[in-house]
Enzyme design. Structure first.
Site, PDB file in Angstrom:
ATOM      1  N   LYS A 126       0.815  -1.203   0.000  1.00  0.00           N
ATOM      2  CA  LYS A 126       0.000   0.000   0.000  1.00  0.00           C
ATOM      3  C   LYS A 126       0.862   1.273   0.000  1.00  0.00           C
ATOM      4  O   LYS A 126       0.448   2.303  -0.504  1.00  0.00           O
ATOM      5  CB  LYS A 126      -0.908   0.033   1.232  1.00  0.00           C
TER       6      LYS A 126
HETATM    7  C1  LIG Z   1      -4.475  -4.781   0.723  1.00  0.00           C
HETATM    8  C2  LIG Z   1      -3.744  -6.059   0.685  1.00  0.00           C
HETATM    9  C3  LIG Z   1      -4.088  -7.082  -0.201  1.00  0.00           C
HETATM   10  C4  LIG Z   1      -5.286  -6.979  -1.104  1.00  0.00           C
HETATM   11  O1  LIG Z   1      -5.120  -6.015  -2.113  1.00  0.00           O
HETATM   12  P1  LIG Z   1      -6.390  -5.483  -2.910  1.00  0.00           P
HETATM   13  O2  LIG Z   1      -5.874  -4.373  -3.749  1.00  0.00           O
HETATM   14  O3  LIG Z   1      -7.376  -5.014  -1.879  1.00  0.00           O
HETATM   15  O4  LIG Z   1      -6.925  -6.630  -3.702  1.00  0.00           O
HETATM   16  C5  LIG Z   1      -3.299  -8.204  -0.220  1.00  0.00           C
HETATM   17  N1  LIG Z   1      -2.243  -8.358   0.613  1.00  0.00           N
HETATM   18  C6  LIG Z   1      -1.890  -7.400   1.476  1.00  0.00           C
HETATM   19  C7  LIG Z   1      -0.740  -7.617   2.379  1.00  0.00           C
HETATM   20  C8  LIG Z   1      -2.612  -6.208   1.538  1.00  0.00           C
HETATM   21  O5  LIG Z   1      -2.261  -5.258   2.404  1.00  0.00           O
END
Ligand SMILES: *Cc1c(COP(=O)(O)O)cnc(C)c1O
Length: 465
Positions: A112
């Site tokens: 993120k």
């Molecule tokens: C947010 C997240 C996901 C999922 O990603 P999306 O974009 O919501 O599909 C997978 N793994 C981790 C570690 C995340 O933080």
């Protein structure tokens, strides 16, 4: 470039407006009016470029004249300068075919950061010449919250209210949010699931008076700018593995469908992607939708991969819209009423051409984690291990390398990793003394009025009128 809502109503917006807005007023998500196209030569020319320069090239057509080349370059250099690895998102090799793309070298240890560090700078830049004070509200299953708070803490003209499901995020995830002292950061533990928290956020956006009064904005992956920033690493990795001459497959640990939708965007832009493997845990609404056309929400089952513990996958709407736009308003209305709807034949065929949905249970996840640890010494987190398990379960032509997106640092989920491998990963020093710092958050029921009252009492924009 202009952006329109997936619900088909309302005005189109430019990049600056779409970044500050988040969700569209009609409840839809913003998508670009058309996909920019990168020729074979334009992709080949990305070889050897730094991550920041790749980001400038890939995002340029989406940003339009909201930022000059030099401004965009300066923001990318600043955002990616905070990463702890010089390659920003390095590739690691597991065997002759499998690779992992390490997206966790940012300040809060999950992918993120790649988008949110940049989004924080976009906000600051776009707000600097406006008379607006933004109220960012978001729901997090763990990683968005910490990444958004790190990106926005202490920034001028922004308050951030982050809702997380009480008791359903890891200790490290919670502390990364609740130990941040900046006065513009407000953490709310909601007595409910992630889906409850996300529904509350959507409900606030759906109230025009409330949304306007507080200049609400979103940092969830419903914000277009986030998805845009994630397109970059698909190009960056594929080019390093031989694109545009050689096609590459990606396996993406999926929750809200944001990360894998960025892969879809990369494919639409001309990147030769052989397949996008949509890896889910037992909360498999998207895997079911891709397999059977049945998009129906069940109950959320807590797992060792909490960032994927969801039953409503917001960004899936963007895919449905791209494949068969006219059907979307009716489908979303049906889903709102019955928590179920069906994909059209066009949507199913279009999705099947690129996506494979794979559901991975706890044993398969642990097996993949051990396989990587024993075979190449790579310690992977549970989310990444789900991606790897799905990648290994998917048949592909022999010459296609498969890149699993490593979405979190294993140190963020130390107990689950230790249970599966016997190895207890350390926490990188960049997260600091998390367990010694004091936490600060409020617990609220999953009720719209309670959350709205809380925000009304604390948002700076309310005080200034
Ligand atoms: C947010 C997240 C996901 C999922 O990603 P999306 O974009 O919501 O599909 C997978 N793994 C981790 C570690 C995340 O933080």
């Amino acid at each position: 470039m202009r952006y329109r809502s997936t619900r088909g109503t309302g005005a189109t917006l430019d990049f600056e407006q779409v970044t500050l807005a988040g969700l569209a007023p009609d409840g839809g998500l913003y998508v670009p009016e058309e996909w920019p196209h990168f020729s074979h030569d334009a992709i080949a020319a990305l070889a050897g470029l730094s991550y920041a320069e790749t980001a400038v090239r890939v995002m340029r057509p989406f940003v339009g004249d909201a930022l000059s080349d030099d401004e965009l370059r300066a923001l990318c250099t600043q955002a990616y300068g905070r990463f702890a690895h010089r390659a920003v998102t390095p590739l690691a090799q597991l065997d002759e075919r499998h690779w992992v793309l390490e997206l966790f070298h940012g300040p809060t240890l999950a992918f993120k950061d790649v988008a949110l560090q940049l989004l924080g700078l976009f906000f600051e830049r776009f707000l600097s010449d406006r008379d607006t004070h933004l109220t960012v509200i978001g729901a997090t299953s763990g990683d968005t919250g910490s990444a958004a708070i790190d990106a926005l803490a202490g920034r001028a003209k922004v308050d951030i209210f982050m809702l997380h499901p009480q008791g359903r995020v890891s200790d490290v995830q919670r502390r990364q949010m609740t130990t941040v002292k900046a006065p513009n950061v407000h953490n709310i533990a909601v007595e409910g699931t992630f889906d409850d928290a996300q529904a509350l956020v959507k409900a606030m956006f759906a109230e025009p008076a409330f949304a306007r009064r507080f200049s609400l904005s979103a940092v969830n992956s419903i914000n277009w700018a986030r998805l845009m920033a994630q397109i970059v690493y698909y190009f960056y990795a594929a080019v390093r593995l031989g694109a545009p001459q050689r096609p590459v497959a990606f396996s993406v640990p999926t929750g809200n469908f944001g990360d894998v939708f960025a892969g879809y965007a990369a494919a639409k832009m001309g990147l030769p992607i052989a397949r996008l493997i949509v890896a889910t845990n037992v909360n498999d609404i998207v895997a079911r939708a891709l397999r059977d056309g049945d998009y129906s929400a069940g109950e959320v089952t807590p797992t060792a991969a909490p960032s994927m513990d969801i039953q409503v996958s917001s960004n899936f709407e963007r895919l449905l819209f791209d494949l068969d736009a006219d059907a979307v308003p009716g489908q979303m209305a049906a889903f709102a009423n019955e928590r179920a709807m069906r994909l059209t034949a066009r949507q199913r065929a279009g999705a099947a051409a690129l996506f494979t949905g794979v559901r991975i249970d706890a044993d398969e996840m642990a097996l993949a984690m051990r396989w990587a640890c024993e075979g190449s010494g790579q310690v992977l987190d549970p989310h990444t291990s789900i991606g790897l398990a799905a990648a290994r379960a998917t048949e592909l032509p022999a010459n296609v390398p498969v890149v699993t997106l490593a979405t979190a640092h294993p140190g963020k989920f130390r107990d689950a990793v230790e249970r599966a491998t016997g190895v207890r990963p350390g926490l990188p020093s960049r997260v600091g003394a998390l367990f010694e710092r004091e936490e600060r958050y409020d617990v609220l029921p999953a009720e719209l009025e309670a959350i709205k009252d809380f925000i009304s009492a604390r948002a700076t924009s309310a005080r200034s009128g």
